[in-house]
Design an enzyme around this catalytic site. Structure first.
Site, mmCIF file in Angstrom:
data_model
loop_
_atom_site.group_PDB
_atom_site.id
_atom_site.type_symbol
_atom_site.label_atom_id
_atom_site.label_comp_id
_atom_site.label_asym_id
_atom_site.label_seq_id
_atom_site.Cartn_x
_atom_site.Cartn_y
_atom_site.Cartn_z
ATOM 1 N N LYS A 128 64.867 144.383 57.621
ATOM 2 C CA LYS A 128 63.992 143.616 57.634
ATOM 3 C C LYS A 128 63.245 143.330 58.991
ATOM 4 C CE LYS A 128 66.175 139.045 58.050
ATOM 5 N NZ LYS A 128 66.555 137.626 57.094
ATOM 6 N N ARG A 158 66.960 127.192 50.221
ATOM 7 C CA ARG A 158 65.852 127.964 50.480
ATOM 8 C C ARG A 158 65.576 128.817 49.082
ATOM 9 N NH1 ARG A 158 66.972 131.462 55.764
ATOM 10 N NH2 ARG A 158 67.889 132.405 54.112
ATOM 11 N N TYR A 216 52.000 129.908 88.205
ATOM 12 C CA TYR A 216 51.146 128.531 87.845
ATOM 13 C C TYR A 216 51.694 127.292 88.198
ATOM 14 C CZ TYR A 216 48.401 131.932 84.875
ATOM 15 O OH TYR A 216 47.444 132.879 84.408
ATOM 16 N N MET A 272 51.711 135.305 80.390
ATOM 17 C CA MET A 272 51.496 136.153 79.123
ATOM 18 C C MET A 272 51.992 137.638 79.244
ATOM 19 S SD MET A 272 48.250 136.985 76.875
ATOM 20 C CE MET A 272 47.964 135.236 76.586
#
Length: 387
Positions: A35, A133, A266, A314
């Site tokens: 998966k 679940r 930053y 990022m």
């Protein structure tokens, strides 16, 4: 890297070795869990490698994942276990994919699709034994079993399996695990008393396959172990000899020598305390490097571990290389098998590149999230690929 800024190199021979290693311990059939694009490793090549090594089943979450494997020509048995109740199940039935069923609503929908198609659906009933679940529990389980038997007698459904999932198999011998195994035995008894005859019964995940013999049954579902991470010792080599399959690597795209007192990234939240060399690497949180690892994570550069300093952006982050003679284009290993620097490394430095388990610890998460979080713009390169 052929123009790519970074790549995840997947050693498919490690996938095969891990299948054989777990099979040697569990002595059962194995379901390779592929998966989430095989935990970010590439579902189709990993599935092929796992089956070639002896995995008897493949496990996926969704219809989309299951049908992608069939489209690729993979014919091994597949179990797909998470679906909307109003899904069109005819595609899975036609593709001969086993459908996990946890609620009466799902069972009615699957049986209805099979009736319209004129072909029986193959299902596996899931019991909830404490995870809370998916799966049926309490009074819902006997009712689900009874309806499944009714549909089986009518010819619209074939019940091939009964299964469930442990909550904490990483704690073998705990009273909780013992209780869950007992609850599963009772659910299986109820199914058999209702005249169901499942040919596959499975409960064990990677940890249970390696450490909980009473949970093994006919199949063990292996996810984390398939990719070479020991569920009991994810930061190290572990005692089973599993081989990590993924190495995340990139290269230095900028180098600068800066004086003491230089702010980095930053904020800045990091200021150099000495003159040092900073190396820029083109990986950031969009690529899977969590900002929660700041001030803890390191990479392998120039034969030693070097810390990531300042905020992870990022697309990029900064590595403090100290006085190493770093040059543009030098390879950086973010994580790998943990063996790159065996026998080497600077005095006092770790002698190997970080592992995915260490990155998970630095991020306060599990290795699953680290591997599945590696972004799509990181190229996947498969070694020992066979068609």
């Amino acid at each position: 890297m052929s123009g790519q800024l970074a790549e995840a190199v997947i050693d498919l021979s490690a996938i095969g070795d891990n299948v054989r290693t777990v099979a040697g311990v569990a002595r059962t059939g194995l379901m390779a869990v592929v998966k989430a694009d095989a935990f970010g490793h590439g579902a189709v090549p990993v599935a092929r490698a796992a089956v070639r090594a002896g995995a008897t089943w493949l496990g996926v979450t969704s219809s989309t994942e299951a049908l992608a494997l069939r489209t690729a020509g993979i014919r091994a048995p597949i179990l797909s276990w998470l679906h909307r109740p109003d899904e069109d199940f005819t595609h899975l039935i036609t593709a001969r994919v086993d459908i996990a069923v946890s609620t009466l609503t799902h069972l009615h929908s699957v049986a209805g699709a099979a009736t319209r198609l004129g072909t029986p659906a193959t299902v596996q009933l899931k019991a909830d034994i404490g995870l809370s679940r998916n799966g049926a529990n309490g009074d819902d389980w006997p009712e689900l079993v009874a309806w499944a038997r009714k549909y089986e007698a009518e010819g619209s459904v074939r019940v091939r399996g009964v299964w469930s999932h442990l909550t904490n198999a990483e704690e073998p011998g705990s009273r909780s695990v013992t209780g869950q195994v007992s609850t599963f035995r009772e659910a299986l008894r109820i199914a058999r008393d209702a005249c169901l005859t499942p040919e596959v019964v499975h409960l064990a995940n990677s940890a249970a396959a390696l450490g909980v013999p009473e949970a093994r049954y006919d199949l063990c579902r292996i996810g984390l172990a398939l990719y070479g991470v020991d569920p009991f010792d994810p930061t190290g080599p572990g005692r089973f000899g599993l081989r990590p399959a993924m190495t995340l690597r990139t290269s230095v795209v900028n180098v600068k020598r800066v004086p003491a007192g230089s702010g980095v990234s930053y904020g800045p939240e990091h200021v150099t305390d000495r003159a040092t060399t900073l190396a820029l690497i083109p990986l950031g949180y969009a690529d899977g490097l969590s900002r929660t690892t700041e001030d803890r994570a390191s990479v392998w550069l120039g034969g030693r571990r070097c810390p990531i300093v300042g905020r992870i952006a990022m697309d990029q982050c900064v590595v403090d290389a100290g006085d190493l003679p770093v040059a543009l284009g030098d390879e950086v290993v973010v994580f790998g098998p943990g063996a790159a620097g065996a026998g080497g490394g600077a005095p006092g430095a770790a002698a190997a590149e970080p592992t995915v388990g260490e990155w998970a610890r630095w991020a306060g998460t599990n290795p699953h999230e680290v591997m599945t979080g590696i972004g799509a713009r990181v190229a996947r390169v498969h070694l020992h690929l066979e068609r």
